[in-house]
Design a protein around this motif. Structure first.
Motif, PDB file in Angstrom:
ATOM      1  N   UNK A  80     -10.992 -26.227   7.067  1.00 37.97           N
ATOM      2  CA  UNK A  80     -10.971 -26.482   8.502  1.00 37.97           C
ATOM      3  C   UNK A  80     -11.545 -27.816   8.924  1.00 37.97           C
ATOM      4  N   UNK A  81     -11.993 -28.619   7.971  1.00 36.27           N
ATOM      5  CA  UNK A  81     -12.571 -29.934   8.278  1.00 36.27           C
ATOM      6  C   UNK A  81     -11.619 -31.019   7.784  1.00 36.27           C
ATOM      7  N   UNK A  82     -11.360 -32.033   8.621  1.00 40.05           N
ATOM      8  CA  UNK A  82     -10.458 -33.110   8.211  1.00 40.05           C
ATOM      9  C   UNK A  82      -9.087 -32.558   7.870  1.00 40.05           C
ATOM     10  N   UNK A  83      -8.608 -32.901   6.699  1.00 37.65           N
ATOM     11  CA  UNK A  83      -7.285 -32.439   6.256  1.00 37.65           C
ATOM     12  C   UNK A  83      -7.350 -31.180   5.401  1.00 37.65           C
ATOM     13  N   UNK A  84      -8.519 -30.581   5.293  1.00 44.26           N
ATOM     14  CA  UNK A  84      -8.650 -29.334   4.524  1.00 44.26           C
ATOM     15  C   UNK A  84      -8.156 -28.153   5.358  1.00 44.26           C
ATOM     16  N   UNK A  85      -7.356 -27.309   4.736  1.00 47.39           N
ATOM     17  CA  UNK A  85      -6.766 -26.182   5.444  1.00 47.39           C
ATOM     18  C   UNK A  85      -7.720 -24.993   5.528  1.00 47.39           C
ATOM     19  N   UNK A  86      -7.449 -24.112   6.493  1.00 44.19           N
ATOM     20  CA  UNK A  86      -8.275 -22.931   6.666  1.00 44.19           C
ATOM     21  C   UNK A  86      -9.167 -23.037   7.877  1.00 44.19           C
ATOM     22  N   UNK A  87     -10.044 -22.058   8.051  1.00 43.91           N
ATOM     23  CA  UNK A  87     -10.966 -22.008   9.170  1.00 43.91           C
ATOM     24  C   UNK A  87     -12.374 -21.710   8.672  1.00 43.91           C
ATOM     25  N   UNK A  88     -13.347 -22.146   9.449  1.00 42.87           N
ATOM     26  CA  UNK A  88     -14.752 -21.893   9.118  1.00 42.87           C
ATOM     27  C   UNK A  88     -14.968 -20.399   8.844  1.00 42.87           C
ATOM     28  N   UNK A  89     -15.741 -20.088   7.791  1.00 46.42           N
ATOM     29  CA  UNK A  89     -15.883 -18.698   7.341  1.00 46.42           C
ATOM     30  C   UNK A  89     -17.342 -18.305   7.119  1.00 46.42           C
TER      31      UNK A  89
END
Length: 219
Positions: free
Chosen positions: A67-76
């Motif tokens: 979820x940060x920059x170009x990294x996929x997903x969401x804070x967990x």
């Protein structure tokens, strides 16, 4: 800048990877502060730790959590971020099959994630924990702490108060078979904001510690 994209548990993760020419160079990953409060792999502390390890002869990877920059997903809430860190270490090891030593370094939230990774990966031989937020997160999983390392913080840290860091260090000191080194940068806040007064001495302390540890194992 050597940008890399590698597979994480929730899709791609974005990183920066600096390899050494030596095939058996030690490896290190560097973990950034809390994603919800502006933490990224380009945080100044993380950036400086990355190059400190590189200048000591390590092949180094830093990356953005999900979820940060170009990294996929969401804070967990730290659970998925620990999985991200494990994937990053897997990727780094796949690129460095002959590495004799493996280190993890983390700043703030990243220090908490790094210490959890340490518990799960016996190949990690040393750690750097910068301003671990012992007031905000439970570090009781370090029982026992499996490797020696350095905990370093600023005396004027209001995010992770020094008294809580000292309490964590004292608890770890009670364990046998490892050595926890604790250093305090006088006057520094959580972010070591003044480069000359605080950031530089902090990075010098880290470099001195890592250099000493490497010298001890090669004797």
């Amino acid at each position: 800048m050597p940008e890399v994209i590698f597979a994480g548990p929730e899709g791609r993760l974005e990183g920066r990877y600096h390899p050494q020419k030596e095939k058996d160079a030690p490896i290190a990953i560097v973990l950034h502060p809390h994603p919800n409060y502006g933490g990224t792999m380009n945080n100044k502390v993380v950036y400086n730790l990355h190059y400190a390890f590189y200048n000591l002869g390590f092949s180094v990877l830093r990356f953005n959590f999900r979820g940060v920059g170009r990294s996929q997903g969401e804070y967990d809430m730290g659970i998925g971020e620990l999985s991200d860190a494990a994937s990053a270490l897997d990727y780094l090891q796949s690129m460095n099959n002959n590495a004799k030593h493996c280190w993890v370094a983390g700043f703030s939230f990243g220090a908490w994630i790094g210490m959890q990774l340490l518990m799960r990966r016996p190949e990690i031989t040393g750690f750097i924990s910068v301003a671990p937020p012992a007031n905000l997160y439970d570090f009781s999983f370090l029982a026992p702490c499996p490797a020696s390392g350095l905990i370093i913080n600023g005396s004027a840290d209001k995010v992770a108060p020094p008294k809580d860091t000292t309490a964590l260090v004292n608890k770890l000191h009670e364990q046998k078979g490892i050595t926890i080194t604790h250093e305090v940068i006088e006057g520094a806040d959580h972010f070591f904001k003044d480069d000359e007064l605080y950031m530089k001495p902090m990075i010098e302390s880290v470099s001195t510690y890592v250099r000493r540890r490497l010298t001890e194992v090669t004797r």
